[in-house]
Design a protein around this motif. Structure first.
Motif, mmCIF file in Angstrom:
data_model
loop_
_atom_site.group_PDB
_atom_site.id
_atom_site.type_symbol
_atom_site.label_atom_id
_atom_site.label_comp_id
_atom_site.label_asym_id
_atom_site.label_seq_id
_atom_site.Cartn_x
_atom_site.Cartn_y
_atom_site.Cartn_z
ATOM 1 N N LYS A 91 0.861 -1.183 0.000
ATOM 2 C CA LYS A 91 0.000 0.000 0.000
ATOM 3 C C LYS A 91 0.898 1.233 0.000
ATOM 4 N N TRP A 92 0.806 2.021 -1.076
ATOM 5 C CA TRP A 92 1.669 3.186 -1.251
ATOM 6 C C TRP A 92 0.872 4.479 -1.154
ATOM 7 N N LEU A 93 1.418 5.446 -0.431
ATOM 8 C CA LEU A 93 0.868 6.795 -0.423
ATOM 9 C C LEU A 93 1.349 7.460 -1.710
ATOM 10 N N ILE A 94 0.420 8.023 -2.488
ATOM 11 C CA ILE A 94 0.790 8.611 -3.767
ATOM 12 C C ILE A 94 0.357 10.065 -3.842
ATOM 13 N N LYS A 95 0.972 10.769 -4.780
ATOM 14 C CA LYS A 95 0.617 12.154 -5.062
ATOM 15 C C LYS A 95 0.311 12.241 -6.554
ATOM 16 N N VAL A 96 -0.791 12.869 -6.907
ATOM 17 C CA VAL A 96 -1.164 13.054 -8.307
ATOM 18 C C VAL A 96 -0.468 14.309 -8.812
ATOM 19 N N LEU A 97 0.273 14.160 -9.914
ATOM 20 C CA LEU A 97 1.023 15.276 -10.489
ATOM 21 C C LEU A 97 0.126 16.113 -11.392
ATOM 22 N N PRO A 98 0.505 17.376 -11.623
ATOM 23 C CA PRO A 98 -0.384 18.304 -12.340
ATOM 24 C C PRO A 98 -0.683 17.942 -13.793
ATOM 25 N N ASP A 99 0.150 17.132 -14.441
ATOM 26 C CA ASP A 99 -0.121 16.831 -15.855
ATOM 27 C C ASP A 99 -1.058 15.643 -16.047
ATOM 28 N N SER A 100 -1.794 15.285 -15.019
ATOM 29 C CA SER A 100 -2.808 14.235 -15.137
ATOM 30 C C SER A 100 -3.987 14.750 -15.958
ATOM 31 N N VAL A 101 -4.679 13.831 -16.628
ATOM 32 C CA VAL A 101 -5.803 14.198 -17.490
ATOM 33 C C VAL A 101 -7.078 13.578 -16.927
ATOM 34 N N VAL A 102 -8.085 14.418 -16.752
ATOM 35 C CA VAL A 102 -9.381 13.947 -16.265
ATOM 36 C C VAL A 102 -10.402 14.241 -17.354
ATOM 37 N N HIS A 103 -10.944 13.174 -17.931
ATOM 38 C CA HIS A 103 -11.902 13.283 -19.025
ATOM 39 C C HIS A 103 -13.088 12.391 -18.697
ATOM 40 N N HIS A 104 -14.197 12.619 -19.359
ATOM 41 C CA HIS A 104 -15.387 11.813 -19.076
ATOM 42 C C HIS A 104 -15.164 10.333 -19.404
ATOM 43 N N GLY A 105 -14.469 10.041 -20.488
ATOM 44 C CA GLY A 105 -14.272 8.656 -20.905
ATOM 45 C C GLY A 105 -13.133 7.942 -20.212
ATOM 46 N N CYS A 106 -12.147 8.698 -19.776
ATOM 47 C CA CYS A 106 -10.995 8.066 -19.126
ATOM 48 C C CYS A 106 -10.284 9.050 -18.213
ATOM 49 N N ILE A 107 -9.472 8.492 -17.339
ATOM 50 C CA ILE A 107 -8.640 9.279 -16.437
ATOM 51 C C ILE A 107 -7.215 8.766 -16.607
ATOM 52 N N VAL A 108 -6.284 9.677 -16.835
ATOM 53 C CA VAL A 108 -4.870 9.310 -16.904
ATOM 54 C C VAL A 108 -4.182 10.013 -15.745
ATOM 55 N N LEU A 109 -3.798 9.226 -14.745
ATOM 56 C CA LEU A 109 -3.142 9.792 -13.566
ATOM 57 C C LEU A 109 -1.637 9.655 -13.700
ATOM 58 N N HIS A 110 -0.934 10.763 -13.601
ATOM 59 C CA HIS A 110 0.528 10.734 -13.506
ATOM 60 C C HIS A 110 0.816 10.859 -12.013
ATOM 61 N N ILE A 111 1.397 9.807 -11.444
ATOM 62 C CA ILE A 111 1.539 9.758 -9.992
ATOM 63 C C ILE A 111 3.001 9.699 -9.577
ATOM 64 N N GLU A 112 3.210 10.098 -8.345
ATOM 65 C CA GLU A 112 4.518 9.993 -7.702
ATOM 66 C C GLU A 112 4.311 9.185 -6.423
ATOM 67 N N TYR A 113 5.145 8.183 -6.228
ATOM 68 C CA TYR A 113 5.056 7.344 -5.031
ATOM 69 C C TYR A 113 5.795 8.042 -3.898
#
Length: 169
Positions: A91-113
């Motif tokens: 179980k990792w604590l993560i941070k979502v980076l600002p270049d993540s994309v949130v769209h109705h059809g999909c979500i692309v999360l750029h994360i940092e562990y």
């Protein structure tokens, strides 16, 4: 003491996307057919091996696979802390980076562990976890594609709203 910012926690349990696997199958058939029709035998064999290698690498980056480092559960607690649980139970604590994309059809999360919160291996004298941690550093997915059929639609909508409007630093 921190004040809760969400009424309830968001827990997404992932399952494989039939949409993604279907399109991958159609695309793979088309690519390999083109390679074998238009290239000589030696080039076709080489390009097929390259394509298989690229497909295997991409499989390691997908959610809800049996790969040890594949994300299985994404959790946002009432305080806004995000955690990610992989197949091996870490179980990792993560941070979502600002270049993540949130769209109705999909979500692309750029994360940092950020940090490991729990681990299935409690005894540090074992050699397997150390090797696993070295592999984890290089093979863990840093971009997570969440399609519309990867989890419960209502929870995905809640996560989209949270990522778009509630996630402020």
């Amino acid at each position: 003491m921190k004040k809760p910012i969400l009424p309830t926690e968001i827990v997404l349990r992932f399952h494989p996307s039939k949409f993604l696997w279907g399109w991958w199958l159609i695309f793979s058939i088309f690519v390999l057919l083109c390679v074998w029709v238009y290239l000589s035998l030696l080039w076709a064999i080489g390009m097929s091996l390259v394509y298989v290698g690229a497909s295997l690498w991409q499989w390691t980056q997908l959610i809800a696979t049996k790969w040890d480092f594949s994300p299985q559960v994404l959790n946002v607690d009432v305080f806004g802390q995000m955690t990610l649980v992989n197949t091996s139970g870490e179980k990792w604590l993560i941070k979502v980076l600002p270049d993540s994309v949130v769209h109705h059809g999909c979500i692309v999360l750029h994360i940092e562990y950020l940090e490991l919160q729990s681990d299935q291996f409690e005894d540090s004298s074992q050699l397997v976890p150390d090797k696993k941690r070295v592999l984890w550093r290089y093979l863990r997915p840093t971009r997570i594609l969440i399609l519309f059929d990867n989890a419960d639609p209502a929870l995905q909508k809640t996560l989209r709203v949270w990522l778009k409007w509630g996630l402020r630093e």
